[in-house]
Design an enzyme around this catalytic site. Structure first.
Site, PDB file in Angstrom:
ATOM      1  N   ARG A 156      12.695   4.723  12.935  1.00  0.00           N
ATOM      2  CA  ARG A 156      11.466   5.527  12.753  1.00  0.00           C
ATOM      3  C   ARG A 156      10.609   4.941  13.919  1.00  0.00           C
ATOM      4  NH1 ARG A 156       9.143   4.916   6.946  1.00  0.00           N
ATOM      5  NH2 ARG A 156       7.691   6.739   7.842  1.00  0.00           N
ATOM      6  N   ASN A 187       7.936  -5.534  -0.810  1.00  0.00           N
ATOM      7  CA  ASN A 187       7.921  -4.630   0.220  1.00  0.00           C
ATOM      8  C   ASN A 187       6.280  -4.514   0.579  1.00  0.00           C
ATOM      9  OD1 ASN A 187       7.676  -2.134   1.501  1.00  0.00           O
ATOM     10  ND2 ASN A 187       9.099  -1.024   0.093  1.00  0.00           N
ATOM     11  N   HIS A 234       3.832  -4.559   8.987  1.00  0.00           N
ATOM     12  CA  HIS A 234       3.759  -4.241  10.642  1.00  0.00           C
ATOM     13  C   HIS A 234       2.614  -4.954  11.380  1.00  0.00           C
ATOM     14  CE1 HIS A 234       6.987  -1.951   9.336  1.00  0.00           C
ATOM     15  NE2 HIS A 234       6.433  -0.917   8.772  1.00  0.00           N
ATOM     16  N   ARG A 265       4.858  10.996  -2.377  1.00  0.00           N
ATOM     17  CA  ARG A 265       4.466  10.681  -1.155  1.00  0.00           C
ATOM     18  C   ARG A 265       5.997  10.931  -0.442  1.00  0.00           C
ATOM     19  NH1 ARG A 265       4.658   4.510   1.331  1.00  0.00           N
ATOM     20  NH2 ARG A 265       3.951   5.359   3.310  1.00  0.00           N
ATOM     21  N   PRO A 313       0.753  -1.224  -0.090  1.00  0.00           N
ATOM     22  CA  PRO A 313       0.122  -0.005   0.141  1.00  0.00           C
ATOM     23  C   PRO A 313       0.715   1.367  -0.048  1.00  0.00           C
ATOM     24  CG  PRO A 313      -0.175  -1.092   2.186  1.00  0.00           C
ATOM     25  CD  PRO A 313       0.652  -2.105   1.141  1.00  0.00           C
ATOM     26  N   ASN A 314       0.484   2.297  -0.747  1.00  0.00           N
ATOM     27  CA  ASN A 314       0.988   3.570  -0.750  1.00  0.00           C
ATOM     28  C   ASN A 314       2.240   3.739  -1.517  1.00  0.00           C
ATOM     29  OD1 ASN A 314      -1.196   5.063   0.795  1.00  0.00           O
ATOM     30  ND2 ASN A 314      -0.109   3.788   2.569  1.00  0.00           N
ATOM     31  N   GLU A 363      12.519  -9.594   1.785  1.00  0.00           N
ATOM     32  CA  GLU A 363      11.834  -8.266   2.185  1.00  0.00           C
ATOM     33  C   GLU A 363      12.706  -7.173   2.282  1.00  0.00           C
ATOM     34  OE1 GLU A 363      10.126  -8.572   6.261  1.00  0.00           O
ATOM     35  OE2 GLU A 363      10.142  -6.537   6.682  1.00  0.00           O
ATOM     36  N   TYR A 423      10.881   9.120   1.113  1.00  0.00           N
ATOM     37  CA  TYR A 423      11.028   7.898   0.124  1.00  0.00           C
ATOM     38  C   TYR A 423      11.696   8.429  -1.200  1.00  0.00           C
ATOM     39  CZ  TYR A 423       7.781   5.733   3.406  1.00  0.00           C
ATOM     40  OH  TYR A 423       7.375   5.202   4.556  1.00  0.00           O
ATOM     41  N   ARG A 447       6.864   0.468  13.366  1.00  0.00           N
ATOM     42  CA  ARG A 447       7.699  -0.158  12.005  1.00  0.00           C
ATOM     43  C   ARG A 447       8.887  -1.190  12.365  1.00  0.00           C
ATOM     44  NH1 ARG A 447       5.168   3.509   8.441  1.00  0.00           N
ATOM     45  NH2 ARG A 447       4.979   5.511   9.418  1.00  0.00           N
ATOM     46  N   ASP A 490       1.857 -15.509   6.709  1.00  0.00           N
ATOM     47  CA  ASP A 490       1.556 -16.873   6.531  1.00  0.00           C
ATOM     48  C   ASP A 490       1.676 -17.118   4.830  1.00  0.00           C
ATOM     49  OD1 ASP A 490       0.803 -17.124   9.054  1.00  0.00           O
ATOM     50  OD2 ASP A 490      -1.347 -17.349   8.765  1.00  0.00           O
ATOM     51  N   HIS A 492      12.873  -2.502   2.261  1.00  0.00           N
ATOM     52  CA  HIS A 492      12.096  -1.107   2.699  1.00  0.00           C
ATOM     53  C   HIS A 492      13.121  -0.075   2.350  1.00  0.00           C
ATOM     54  CE1 HIS A 492       9.058  -3.138   5.179  1.00  0.00           C
ATOM     55  NE2 HIS A 492       9.820  -3.990   5.874  1.00  0.00           N
ATOM     56  N   ILE A 493      12.312   0.752   1.762  1.00  0.00           N
ATOM     57  CA  ILE A 493      12.977   2.069   1.277  1.00  0.00           C
ATOM     58  C   ILE A 493      13.742   2.746   2.676  1.00  0.00           C
ATOM     59  CG2 ILE A 493      12.704   4.160   0.207  1.00  0.00           C
ATOM     60  CD1 ILE A 493      10.313   2.805  -1.291  1.00  0.00           C
ATOM     61  N   SER A 494      13.096   3.104   3.330  1.00  0.00           N
ATOM     62  CA  SER A 494      13.589   3.898   4.715  1.00  0.00           C
ATOM     63  C   SER A 494      14.137   2.789   5.761  1.00  0.00           C
ATOM     64  CB  SER A 494      12.280   4.601   5.374  1.00  0.00           C
ATOM     65  OG  SER A 494      11.212   3.989   5.589  1.00  0.00           O
ATOM     66  N   ALA A 524       3.132  -0.861   4.936  1.00  0.00           N
ATOM     67  CA  ALA A 524       2.361  -0.858   6.086  1.00  0.00           C
ATOM     68  C   ALA A 524       1.963  -2.308   6.698  1.00  0.00           C
ATOM     69  CB  ALA A 524       1.434   0.161   6.289  1.00  0.00           C
TER      70      ALA A 524
HETATM   71  C1  DQA Z   1       8.195   1.308   3.938  1.00  0.00           C
HETATM   72  C2  DQA Z   1       8.080   1.347   5.588  1.00  0.00           C
HETATM   73  C3  DQA Z   1       6.686   1.191   5.983  1.00  0.00           C
HETATM   74  O1  DQA Z   1       7.157   1.209   7.672  1.00  0.00           O
HETATM   75  C4  DQA Z   1       5.909   2.207   5.454  1.00  0.00           C
HETATM   76  O2  DQA Z   1       4.759   1.928   5.880  1.00  0.00           O
HETATM   77  C5  DQA Z   1       5.860   2.201   4.201  1.00  0.00           C
HETATM   78  C6  DQA Z   1       7.175   2.036   3.108  1.00  0.00           C
HETATM   79  C7  DQA Z   1       9.564   1.691   3.335  1.00  0.00           C
HETATM   80  O3  DQA Z   1       9.609   0.976   1.998  1.00  0.00           O
HETATM   81  O4  DQA Z   1      10.350   2.275   3.823  1.00  0.00           O
HETATM   82  O5  DQA Z   1       4.594   2.255   3.389  1.00  0.00           O
HETATM   83  O6  DQA Z   1       7.876  -0.346   3.767  1.00  0.00           O
END
Ligand code: DQA
Length: 139
Positions: A105, A72, A78, A18, A10-11, A96, A23, A109, A85, A98-100, A75
């Site tokens: 944070r 990725n 978490h 964003r 998502p997002n 897995e 990001y 997270r 599963d 993550h960008i950040s 959200a």
């Molecule tokens: C994220 C980190 C997550 O905590 C956050 O909800 C995101 C992006 C990242 O790629 O840094 O949407 O997965």
């Protein structure tokens, strides 16, 4: 030719627009074009959804066929026992990303329901996290 699938949660469709201070300002499509150009001997597919069940369906669909999945879950990382599963249920190894740096944070997270079922986790290198994950499946 190795078949890799990038699954974004998502997002992440808003990358580039964003919270660019977190990001970055590159869209995922721009980034993906660059990466595909650089790794011409690898088949790299991409799927994004804001819907938890669609992410699970995609993991089921590709998880017995592809050579690697770069996930990725954003959200949902978490919160989602279901995505964790699904990663445990499939055969294709998952990395897995993550960008950040999620550990730098908010505390919520720091938890991942996905990580225990993955081959490894790459966190905090910006969009380069995806490229490092691609490299982890090569060689
Ligand atoms: C994220 C980190 C997550 O905590 C956050 O909800 C995101 C992006 C990242 O790629 O840094 O949407 O997965």
């Amino acid at each position: 030719m190795k078949k890799l699938m990038i699954i974004n949660g998502p997002n992440l469709n808003l990358l580039g627009k964003r919270e660019p201070e977190i990001y970055g300002s590159l869209s995922f499509t721009e980034f993906l074009d660059e990466v595909k150009n650089k790794y011409k001997n690898v088949s790299i597919s991409h799927f994004q959804s804001n819907i938890e069940g669609e992410l699970i369906d995609k993991l089921h669909e590709v998880g017995f066929e592809y050579d690697g999945i770069i996930l990725n879950a954003a959200a949902y990382t978490h919160t989602s026992v279901g995505i964790g599963d699904a990663v445990a249920a499939i055969q294709t190894p998952v990395v897995e990303v993550h960008i950040s740096n999620t550990f730098d944070r908010e505390e919520f997270r720091h938890q991942s329901y996905v990580a225990p079922h993955t081959k490894g986790v790459i966190v905090g290198f910006g969009l380069q996290s995806y490229e490092l994950a691609i490299q982890s499946f090569l060689g």
